[in-house]
Design an enzyme around this catalytic site. Sequence first.
Site, PDB file in Angstrom:
ATOM      1  N   HIS A 221       0.837  -1.199   0.000  1.00  0.00           N
ATOM      2  CA  HIS A 221       0.000   0.000   0.000  1.00  0.00           C
ATOM      3  C   HIS A 221       0.870   1.245   0.000  1.00  0.00           C
ATOM      4  CE1 HIS A 221      -3.238  -2.786   1.222  1.00  0.00           C
ATOM      5  NE2 HIS A 221      -4.043  -1.875   0.721  1.00  0.00           N
TER       6      HIS A 221
ATOM      7  N   LYS B 209      -0.540   4.978   4.520  1.00  0.00           N
ATOM      8  CA  LYS B 209      -1.408   4.036   5.235  1.00  0.00           C
ATOM      9  C   LYS B 209      -0.855   3.783   6.635  1.00  0.00           C
ATOM     10  CE  LYS B 209      -3.739  -0.435   4.688  1.00  0.00           C
ATOM     11  NZ  LYS B 209      -5.076   0.142   4.935  1.00  0.00           N
TER      12      LYS B 209
END
Length: 251
Positions: free
Chosen positions: A143, A147
């Site tokens: 990700h 995040k």
Amino acid sequence: MVRIILRGCNGRMGQEITKLCKSDGETEIIAGVDLSNRFENSYPVYDSFFKIKEKGDVIIDFSSPNGLKEMLDYSANSGTPVILCSTGLSEEDLGLVKKAAENVPILRSANMSLGINTMIKLIKEAAKVLSEGGFDIEIVEKHHNQKLDAPSGTALLLADSMNEVLGGEYDYVYDRTDVREKRGEKEFGIAAVRGGSIVGDHEVIFAGLDEVIEIKHVAYSRAIFAKGAITAAKFLQGKGPGLYTMQDVIV
């Protein structure tokens, strides 16, 4: 026409849903709920559910766990179904959701992507077959660098889905740096990568003797999660009380 109340309407996912509903033709956002007013929307936005004047057919929630109880109380009082997309729910939160589902339909998923949920069906079947053949199972998720949580909720969803069909016998191993021993037979290794602007990349690796099977999903934009939520909202129309998942949608 499905009339939607959108919680978290001024967040990134809320704005994706707003954009898709404008071109969908079968859905309409009639009210939003958000503490932020940073965007101008074509529908009224309230800071509390109990200020809403409009009557919706479904609530889509892409917000944080904060305010969950207020939303569920409104859902119960008004009889409005809920698409619950929030992650990071505590055990207490999940108890509230389960209780609310006794009176109204609630669809909850850690990932609204139709692709991810199709992937779940595939890996459950693969896990049942390949675990008997001695295959090791590893999950790698990637990700963007903003995040906060690791591993991702989707990575845990993938692991939980496989563990469910394997009798709950597998342990989750997140970091091997402090472990000087061979890999166990009954474990899922879960690795997290953070960097750049990666929207979401999930891979399940079935590693056997002299052969490897990899099942992978790559998200190129957040629009896929918005599309899944809208599809779920249409699915929930006419359903009775109970707790549903995206697996029910793609059957």
